[in-house]
Design an enzyme around this catalytic site. Structure first.
Site, mmCIF file in Angstrom:
data_model
loop_
_atom_site.group_PDB
_atom_site.id
_atom_site.type_symbol
_atom_site.label_atom_id
_atom_site.label_comp_id
_atom_site.label_asym_id
_atom_site.label_seq_id
_atom_site.Cartn_x
_atom_site.Cartn_y
_atom_site.Cartn_z
ATOM 1 N N ARG A 1 -13.029 -41.797 45.402
ATOM 2 C CA ARG A 1 -14.171 -41.463 46.255
ATOM 3 C C ARG A 1 -14.855 -40.158 45.839
ATOM 4 O O ARG A 1 -14.923 -39.218 46.613
ATOM 5 C CB ARG A 1 -13.747 -41.364 47.726
ATOM 6 C CG ARG A 1 -13.091 -42.608 48.279
ATOM 7 C CD ARG A 1 -12.734 -42.424 49.739
ATOM 8 N NE ARG A 1 -12.055 -43.596 50.294
ATOM 9 C CZ ARG A 1 -11.633 -43.690 51.548
ATOM 10 N NH1 ARG A 1 -11.805 -42.672 52.374
ATOM 11 N NH2 ARG A 1 -11.026 -44.786 51.970
ATOM 12 N N ASP B 1 -16.587 -35.759 53.832
ATOM 13 C CA ASP B 1 -17.074 -37.078 54.230
ATOM 14 C C ASP B 1 -18.430 -36.937 54.913
ATOM 15 O O ASP B 1 -18.611 -36.074 55.787
ATOM 16 C CB ASP B 1 -16.084 -37.766 55.164
ATOM 17 C CG ASP B 1 -14.890 -38.350 54.401
ATOM 18 O OD1 ASP B 1 -14.802 -38.120 53.184
ATOM 19 O OD2 ASP B 1 -14.058 -39.028 55.033
ATOM 20 N N ASP C 1 -6.965 -36.616 55.404
ATOM 21 C CA ASP C 1 -7.969 -37.659 55.256
ATOM 22 C C ASP C 1 -8.988 -37.235 54.202
ATOM 23 O O ASP C 1 -8.629 -36.968 53.073
ATOM 24 C CB ASP C 1 -8.607 -37.958 56.617
ATOM 25 C CG ASP C 1 -9.345 -39.286 56.655
ATOM 26 O OD1 ASP C 1 -9.213 -40.068 55.701
ATOM 27 O OD2 ASP C 1 -10.064 -39.544 57.635
ATOM 28 N N ASP D 1 -10.795 -34.366 58.298
ATOM 29 C CA ASP D 1 -11.414 -34.072 57.013
ATOM 30 C C ASP D 1 -11.602 -32.563 56.888
ATOM 31 O O ASP D 1 -11.837 -31.871 57.883
ATOM 32 C CB ASP D 1 -12.794 -34.731 56.899
ATOM 33 C CG ASP D 1 -12.754 -36.222 57.171
ATOM 34 O OD1 ASP D 1 -11.777 -36.878 56.756
ATOM 35 O OD2 ASP D 1 -13.705 -36.731 57.810
#
Length: 428
Positions: free
Chosen positions: A303, A250, A246, A207
């Site tokens: 997301r 996050d 990714d 990430d």
């Protein structure tokens, strides 16, 4: 007064408002030094329970200016208060002397990409997860690569970019620490050189930012992108597209008290996952409390955020999408298991798409959303979702309401304010 003149005056008034509208920073020492600035006392969940100060109290010996990856990795270590000022464009794919590296420089002697594809082709291996010498060599390659590109940030740290400073190929990891600030920095292309075949899909691991088990984190005025990599352009191998990227930002594993503000997250698919599993392993009470405000999600596929377990205040964000970007659009705000999302005064400008696509039900049963502007019109997005998805409706009631927040601007100002101020290079 004609229409163009009226529009120009209105734009000028909004721009003047924007010049004084950016909230969040309190100068801890009375100086205009980004490194000494702390989160304002009301600026979202990261201001709760003692606030977020990062390295504002650092002594002179713990203020660093860095312009190489090796210097940056060294400067962020340890838990004493420290300020790290990033200059220029740093590439994590460089050695200690600054020489450029490529993925092949981390290859274990028993691994090449070509060997991996030959060994685990389903025509040879079957539809099973890899094992054996070549997979073991891939894991060793991955571990060596991870050790190099992962920026493990200690507690009580402030990282600030000077001007339009940026980091490419590095993965910022804020893990199991308290009190971290990262501001005014471009972070691009957290690329996994060693994606794994899982028997039915490819998996990339890194990430741009991973907040894992951490508390009191403020991520502000960042520009987060895929850089020159676009996963949608990656080859399809064994029926699945290879993944090298990714998450963007996050926030997982019971992280708590996080504010994500005034960032420009552009051209990314899996944008912001909050809570990484439906398992109740990380479902402690009063965790994953995150405020997300005044961010520009440009061509963000999904997301933005997707939440499990926690409480999110999502306000004054701007979502834009253009098909010409090449990125597939799926949804913006996703409600997962036991989630509490309070969304207000957000604006969407999604080329050619209907209102119902702005939301998604990932097993959540409620979401409060109000004041939404969709393609220039006031729209009840929850009603649009429920009408289009009668088998997965969501209620409008949530039991947890926002505790701390700065000014919630009128939605009509969002499409001007947020692009003006969101992202790196906007702070001085």
């Amino acid at each position: 007064m004609n229409g163009p003149v009226r529009r120009l005056l209105a734009a000028g008034a909004i721009a003047a408002l924007a010049a004084t509208a950016v909230p969040g920073a309190a100068d801890a020492h009375g100086r205009h030094d980004l490194g000494r600035q702390t989160l304002a006392a009301n600026d979202g969940w990261a201001a709760y329970d003692g606030g977020t100060t990062g390295g504002a109290d650092a002594d002179r010996d713990h203020v660093y200016t860095v312009d190489t990856w090796a210097e940056l990795k060294a400067a962020v270590q340890g838990d004493e208060p420290k300020i790290v000022k990033v200059e220029g464009d740093i590439d994590a794919w460089t050695d200690a002397e600054g020489n450029a590296l490529t993925c092949e420089d981390w290859n274990d002697p028993g691994y090449t990409w070509e060997q991996y594809l030959a060994a685990y082709d389903p025509e040879v291996w079957g539809w099973n997860a890899p094992s054996g010498p070549v997979e073991e060599a891939r894991v060793r390659s991955y571990n060596a690569y991870r050790e190099h590109v992962l920026l493990r940030i200690g507690a009580n740290t402030t990282i600030v970019g000077s001007g339009r400073a940026s980091v490419t190929h590095g993965a910022f990891f804020i893990g199991n620490v308290d009190n971290v600030i990262v501001r005014n920095l471009g972070v691009h292309n957290a690329y996994d050189c060693f994606p794994a075949w899982e028997g039915d899909a490819w998996d990339g691991e890194f990430d741009n930012f991973e907040v894992s088990g951490a508390t009191h984190v403020w991520l502000d005025h960042l520009t987060v992108t895929d850089g020159t990599t676009h996963d949608y352009e990656a080859p399809v191998i064994w029926g699945k597209r290879v993944e090298h990227l990714d998450g963007g930002i996050d926030i997982v594993r019971a992280s708590d008290l996080v504010t994500v503000s005034w960032n420009h997250i552009r051209n990314h698919d899996k944008t912001m996952l909050i809570g990484n599993t439906d398992s109740d392993r990380y479902a402690e009470d009063d965790k994953l409390r995150v405020t997300i405000h005044h961010n520009w999600f440009e061509n963000a596929g999904q997301r933005a955020p997707r939440l499990r377990w926690g409480q999110n205040h999502v306000y004054n964000n701007y979502y834009t999408y253009r098909e010409a970007s090449g990125y597939p659009y799926h949804y913006s705000i996703g409600a997962g298991r036991h989630s509490q999302i309070y969304a207000e005064n957000n604006a969407w400008d999604l080329e050619g798409l209907p209102p119902a696509v702005a939301l998604y039900n990932w097993g959540g049963d409620a979401m409060h959303i109000e004041g939404s502007l969709f393609n220039g019109r006031r729209v009840d997005l929850l009603a649009a979702w429920n009408e289009a998805n009668p088998d997965a409706p969501m209620a409008d009631t949530v039991t947890e309401l926002p505790v701390l927040h700065g000014k919630v601007h009128a939605t009509r100002l969002v499409p001007v304010l947020v692009p003006l101020w969101a992202g790196a290079g906007k702070l001085r």
